[in-house]
Enzyme design. Sequence first.
Site, PDB file in Angstrom:
ATOM      1  N   SER A 155       0.954  -1.204   0.027  1.00 26.71           N
ATOM      2  CA  SER A 155       0.127  -0.090   0.162  1.00 26.71           C
ATOM      3  C   SER A 155       0.788   1.251  -0.025  1.00 26.71           C
ATOM      4  O   SER A 155       1.928   1.279   0.597  1.00 26.71           O
ATOM      5  CB  SER A 155      -0.746  -0.115   1.287  1.00 26.71           C
ATOM      6  N   TYR A 168      -1.369  -0.533  10.181  1.00 27.09           N
ATOM      7  CA  TYR A 168      -1.225  -1.039   8.578  1.00 27.09           C
ATOM      8  C   TYR A 168       0.015  -0.691   7.810  1.00 27.09           C
ATOM      9  O   TYR A 168       0.358  -1.340   7.177  1.00 27.09           O
ATOM     10  CB  TYR A 168      -2.704  -0.409   8.065  1.00 27.09           C
TER      11      TYR A 168
HETATM   12  N1  LIG Z   1      -8.519  -0.924  -2.254  1.00 27.43           N
HETATM   13  C1  LIG Z   1      -7.470   0.002  -2.610  1.00 27.43           C
HETATM   14  O1  LIG Z   1      -7.660   0.831  -3.034  1.00 27.43           O
HETATM   15  C2  LIG Z   1      -6.151  -0.469  -1.804  1.00 27.43           C
HETATM   16  C3  LIG Z   1      -5.285   0.411  -1.555  1.00 27.43           C
HETATM   17  C4  LIG Z   1      -3.965   0.139  -0.863  1.00 27.43           C
HETATM   18  C5  LIG Z   1      -3.928  -1.343  -0.642  1.00 27.43           C
HETATM   19  N2  LIG Z   1      -4.985  -2.157  -0.914  1.00 27.43           N
HETATM   20  C6  LIG Z   1      -4.492  -3.596  -0.428  1.00 27.43           C
HETATM   21  O2  LIG Z   1      -5.041  -4.319  -1.727  1.00 27.43           O
HETATM   22  C7  LIG Z   1      -5.515  -5.540  -0.820  1.00 27.43           C
HETATM   23  C8  LIG Z   1      -7.051  -5.961  -1.224  1.00 27.43           C
HETATM   24  O3  LIG Z   1      -7.617  -4.996  -0.576  1.00 27.43           O
HETATM   25  P1  LIG Z   1      -9.124  -4.734  -0.700  1.00 27.43           P
HETATM   26  O4  LIG Z   1      -9.510  -3.255  -0.707  1.00 27.43           O
HETATM   27  O5  LIG Z   1      -9.770  -5.559  -2.279  1.00 27.43           O
HETATM   28  O6  LIG Z   1      -9.832  -5.616   0.573  1.00 27.43           O
HETATM   29  P2  LIG Z   1     -11.208  -6.285   0.863  1.00 27.43           P
HETATM   30  O7  LIG Z   1     -11.440  -5.955   2.622  1.00 27.43           O
HETATM   31  O8  LIG Z   1     -12.245  -5.909  -0.075  1.00 27.43           O
HETATM   32  O9  LIG Z   1     -10.584  -7.577   0.507  1.00 27.43           O
HETATM   33  C9  LIG Z   1      -9.815  -8.399   1.543  1.00 27.43           C
HETATM   34  C10 LIG Z   1     -10.035  -9.875   1.301  1.00 27.43           C
HETATM   35  O10 LIG Z   1      -9.079 -10.354   2.279  1.00 27.43           O
HETATM   36  C11 LIG Z   1      -9.732 -11.416   3.109  1.00 27.43           C
HETATM   37  N3  LIG Z   1      -9.022 -11.757   4.452  1.00 27.43           N
HETATM   38  C12 LIG Z   1      -8.574 -10.745   5.522  1.00 27.43           C
HETATM   39  N4  LIG Z   1      -8.164 -11.292   6.347  1.00 27.43           N
HETATM   40  C13 LIG Z   1      -8.098 -12.564   6.126  1.00 27.43           C
HETATM   41  C14 LIG Z   1      -7.315 -13.671   6.785  1.00 27.43           C
HETATM   42  N5  LIG Z   1      -6.830 -13.708   8.071  1.00 27.43           N
HETATM   43  N6  LIG Z   1      -7.268 -14.840   6.184  1.00 27.43           N
HETATM   44  C15 LIG Z   1      -7.912 -15.014   4.877  1.00 27.43           C
HETATM   45  N7  LIG Z   1      -8.463 -14.142   4.414  1.00 27.43           N
HETATM   46  C16 LIG Z   1      -8.297 -12.737   4.836  1.00 27.43           C
HETATM   47  C17 LIG Z   1     -11.179 -10.919   3.315  1.00 27.43           C
HETATM   48  O11 LIG Z   1     -12.077 -11.888   3.757  1.00 27.43           O
HETATM   49  C18 LIG Z   1     -11.410 -10.180   2.280  1.00 27.43           C
HETATM   50  O12 LIG Z   1     -12.232 -10.963   1.440  1.00 27.43           O
HETATM   51  C19 LIG Z   1      -5.096  -5.509   0.496  1.00 27.43           C
HETATM   52  O13 LIG Z   1      -3.806  -5.922   0.767  1.00 27.43           O
HETATM   53  C20 LIG Z   1      -5.070  -3.880   0.728  1.00 27.43           C
HETATM   54  O14 LIG Z   1      -4.267  -3.658   1.920  1.00 27.43           O
HETATM   55  C21 LIG Z   1      -6.205  -1.666  -1.332  1.00 27.43           C
END
Ligand SMILES: NC(=O)c1ccc[n+]([C@@H]2O[C@H](COP(=O)([O-])OP(=O)(O)OC[C@H]3O[C@@H](n4cnc5c(N)ncnc54)[C@H](O)[C@@H]3O)[C@@H](O)[C@H]2O)c1
Length: 309
Positions: A155, A168
């Site tokens: 991130s 985070y």
């Molecule tokens: N959305 C963004 O713009 C953004 C920005 C920066 C970083 N990220 C990173 O992208 C990745 C995905 O983010 P997202 O926005 O799709 O999140 P989200 O919450 O929509 O999806 C994350 C998924 O991970 C699963 N998960 C969480 N903890 C878990 C565990 N202990 N064991 C198994 N599964 C688990 C959840 O059930 C969920 O389905 C993450 O690493 C997040 O930090 C996203």
Amino acid sequence: MTTALLDGRVALVTGGARGIGLAVATTLHALGASVVIADAGVGIGGDDADPDVAARAASALGERAASFAGDLAEPGNAEAAVALALERFGAIDLVVNNAAILRDGFIFKTRRDDWQRVLEVNLHAPLAVLAAATPAMRDQAKAGRAPGRIVNVVSSAGLVGNFAQSAYASAKAGLVGLTRVVAMDLVRSGILCNAVAPFAATRVTGSIQPANDAQAEYKDRALRIPPAYVARLIAFLVSPANGFTGQIFGVRGREVFLFSQARPVARAVSETLDRQDALALGGLLEAEFAERTTDLSTDLELFNTEPLL
Ligand SMILES: NC(=O)c1ccc[n+]([C@@H]2O[C@H](COP(=O)([O-])OP(=O)(O)OC[C@H]3O[C@@H](n4cnc5c(N)ncnc54)[C@H](O)[C@@H]3O)[C@@H](O)[C@H]2O)c1
């Protein structure tokens, strides 16, 4: 007959049932890979696990898909997810460490259990997945199979910083360090490992509580970016066509960024060591470094431009 980019490859996508992970799993699958979706179906903060979430996502993909619903931060589950890929599909080629949770709070209100849980899910679990997968990946490469590929989803918060995201950001910065070392440890096997900092509309973007106008604007813009752009970059990075390793990419719609990595940018050398001399050292640093320091813009402010879609 034409072959797809990832035909015959076996992928493990953590957090693959929602948001960015689901887009990645769907894209890798569409490009020919068999996919294990490892997702505990938890809320943004990591609570309320729902084992049906991963099963539903895998069955929507149909053939060449399997689900694993265990919490990847629990001992034994990362190993079990890798074992499932090996048992069901006979190999483990591609690992996308994408699962993460968010528990924000200003540093002066930090709760130790939140810190621990975020570090466990966002940093320890990726390490456990890689510790479980890489022995098989190395053996496969030695046996002549095309070498594997790893992507760790990080991130901009871990690279740039953001208000109230101490746990985070620290976990994601740790994952950047892990990416570098994994790339070094595996380069002789031909296995490549990169980090991707995504920007995309997911339930997490939807939950951002803007701290100022710039952040409110960022949220509006981010909510227009489909995660499929992130999936396309990751599909390339896990393909045999990719030759990058140890790099940090960002992706925001059609824009892809290559991040710089920490290297000295300026140097000051003092004449002598004299314990009374701290102020003199400060003067030297002021003269040499003042123009080269990094300001306190948050990641949301730094990337607050109109998305190109
Ligand atoms: N959305 C963004 O713009 C953004 C920005 C920066 C970083 N990220 C990173 O992208 C990745 C995905 O983010 P997202 O926005 O799709 O999140 P989200 O919450 O929509 O999806 C994350 C998924 O991970 C699963 N998960 C969480 N903890 C878990 C565990 N202990 N064991 C198994 N599964 C688990 C959840 O059930 C969920 O389905 C993450 O690493 C997040 O930090 C996203």
